[in-house]
Design a protein around this motif. Structure first.
Motif, mmCIF file in Angstrom:
data_model
loop_
_atom_site.group_PDB
_atom_site.id
_atom_site.type_symbol
_atom_site.label_atom_id
_atom_site.label_comp_id
_atom_site.label_asym_id
_atom_site.label_seq_id
_atom_site.Cartn_x
_atom_site.Cartn_y
_atom_site.Cartn_z
ATOM 1 N N ILE A 12 0.853 -1.201 0.000
ATOM 2 C CA ILE A 12 0.000 0.000 0.000
ATOM 3 C C ILE A 12 0.886 1.248 0.000
ATOM 4 N N GLY A 13 1.983 1.199 0.757
ATOM 5 C CA GLY A 13 2.908 2.343 0.832
ATOM 6 C C GLY A 13 3.417 2.725 -0.547
ATOM 7 N N PHE A 14 3.730 1.725 -1.359
ATOM 8 C CA PHE A 14 4.209 2.003 -2.724
ATOM 9 C C PHE A 14 3.121 2.718 -3.526
ATOM 10 N N GLY A 15 1.881 2.202 -3.441
ATOM 11 C CA GLY A 15 0.775 2.812 -4.199
ATOM 12 C C GLY A 15 0.533 4.244 -3.779
ATOM 13 N N GLU A 16 0.557 4.480 -2.478
ATOM 14 C CA GLU A 16 0.292 5.840 -1.985
ATOM 15 C C GLU A 16 1.397 6.794 -2.410
ATOM 16 N N ASN A 17 2.634 6.317 -2.347
ATOM 17 C CA ASN A 17 3.760 7.165 -2.726
ATOM 18 C C ASN A 17 3.709 7.504 -4.217
ATOM 19 N N GLU A 18 3.492 6.466 -5.018
ATOM 20 C CA GLU A 18 3.478 6.638 -6.480
ATOM 21 C C GLU A 18 2.347 7.581 -6.908
ATOM 22 N N LEU A 19 1.165 7.372 -6.332
ATOM 23 C CA LEU A 19 0.005 8.152 -6.782
ATOM 24 C C LEU A 19 -0.073 9.512 -6.103
ATOM 25 N N GLY A 20 0.345 9.596 -4.834
ATOM 26 C CA GLY A 20 0.278 10.870 -4.110
ATOM 27 C C GLY A 20 1.015 11.950 -4.879
ATOM 28 N N ARG A 21 2.209 11.582 -5.351
ATOM 29 C CA ARG A 21 3.041 12.522 -6.109
ATOM 30 C C ARG A 21 2.346 12.925 -7.416
ATOM 31 N N ARG A 22 1.854 11.924 -8.172
ATOM 32 C CA ARG A 22 1.231 12.194 -9.481
ATOM 33 C C ARG A 22 -0.045 12.996 -9.329
ATOM 34 N N LEU A 23 -0.782 12.751 -8.236
ATOM 35 C CA LEU A 23 -2.037 13.485 -8.044
ATOM 36 C C LEU A 23 -1.759 14.972 -7.846
#
Ligand SMILES: [Fe+2]
Ligand SMILES: [Fe+2]
Length: 258
Positions: free
Chosen positions: A191-202
């Motif tokens: 989940i940490g990977f998903g949040e990191n990857e998407l948080g930045r792009r969002l």
């Protein structure tokens, strides 16, 4: 001389990503809780005899966990091809290994519970909504839709599994509880990977939120149906059911989705 432990949070964002998405980091993380286990639990953890209806419900639950883990295994493996950079590809390779391990220990747990042919049992007991979720996730991966597929897999699917496993671990028999505890630690990293990857792009791409909201609207009904089915088979009392939905929503809300 012993090496100073590395404080990953003190690293610059790119160095942080490179470090936490590496096999070095993965190995340091997992060896502490996987060392000495046999099929995901300590060899001497007793098998508690379950009454037949309870054993049967547990088998159905574990079969459906295997469907979710197979989706994550195939999804993570497929995502390696479309990941935009080396640290992400390497992280997804570690995740693929984790998901393969999850599928393996859950299949072993089925065997320990007397299931002679886990594959046939999984096919017979798989929930339609979970299979539909898997089909949609893999279609996003095949369509090379990196951000939507990461969202579906590393946020939605992972948050769903994390929430269900945590709830189940509270009331599970000792062996199942240990197997789930080891899996939960990995899912937290995913989940940490998903949040990191998407948080930045969002933050960088304002239109992305709309796109991911559409993905979420398509997948949420399947997630909710899977929750209901999982809680029926775990035997979760009515009053504890809202807790599961809350735990799932928290992960999605951390990304700013409400
Ligand atoms: Fe998993
Ligand atoms: Fe996972």
């Amino acid at each position: 001389m012993a090496q100073e432990p590395l404080d990953v949070h003190a690293l610059e964002p790119d160095a942080f990503r490179e470090k936490v998405q590496s096999f070095d980091f993965w190995f340091d993380s997992v060896q502490g809780y996987l060392d000495g286990l046999e099929h995901g639990h300590r060899p001497d953890t007793p098998e508690v005899a379950l009454a037949e209806p309870e054993r049967d419900r547990l088998v159905t639950t574990l079969c459906n966990y295997c469907v979710g883990e197979t989706a994550a295994l195939e999804g993570a493996g497929g995502l390696i091809q479309i990941a935009p950079n080396r640290p992400s590809k390497i992280f997804l390779a570690t995740q693929t290994v984790d998901e393969g391990r999850h599928l393996e220990v859950l299949s072993w747990r089925l065997r320990e519970l007397g299931v002679a042919d886990p594959e046939a049992e999984i096919e017979a007991r798989a929930s339609r909504s979970l299979l539909e979720f898997k089909r949609k996730l893999l279609a996003l991966v095949r369509g090379r839709d990196w951000l939507a597929a990461v969202f579906a897999q590393n946020v939605i699917l992972e948050a769903m599994e994390f929430s269900v496993f945590q709830l189940h671990a509270q009331s599970a028999d000792p062996r199942t509880r240990e197997v789930l505890a080891g899996i939960i630690k990995d899912e937290r990293r995913h989940i940490g990977f998903g949040e990191n990857e998407l948080g930045r792009r969002l933050r960088e791409m304002p239109l992305l939120r709309e796109r991911l909201t559409a993905v979420r609207e398509e997948l949420d009904p399947l997630v909710l149906r899977s929750f209901e089915e999982a809680m029926d088979s775990i035997g979760t009392p009515r009053e504890e059911r809202p807790e599961l939905g809350r735990s799932y929503l928290q992960a999605v809300e951390r990304l700013g989705f409400v």
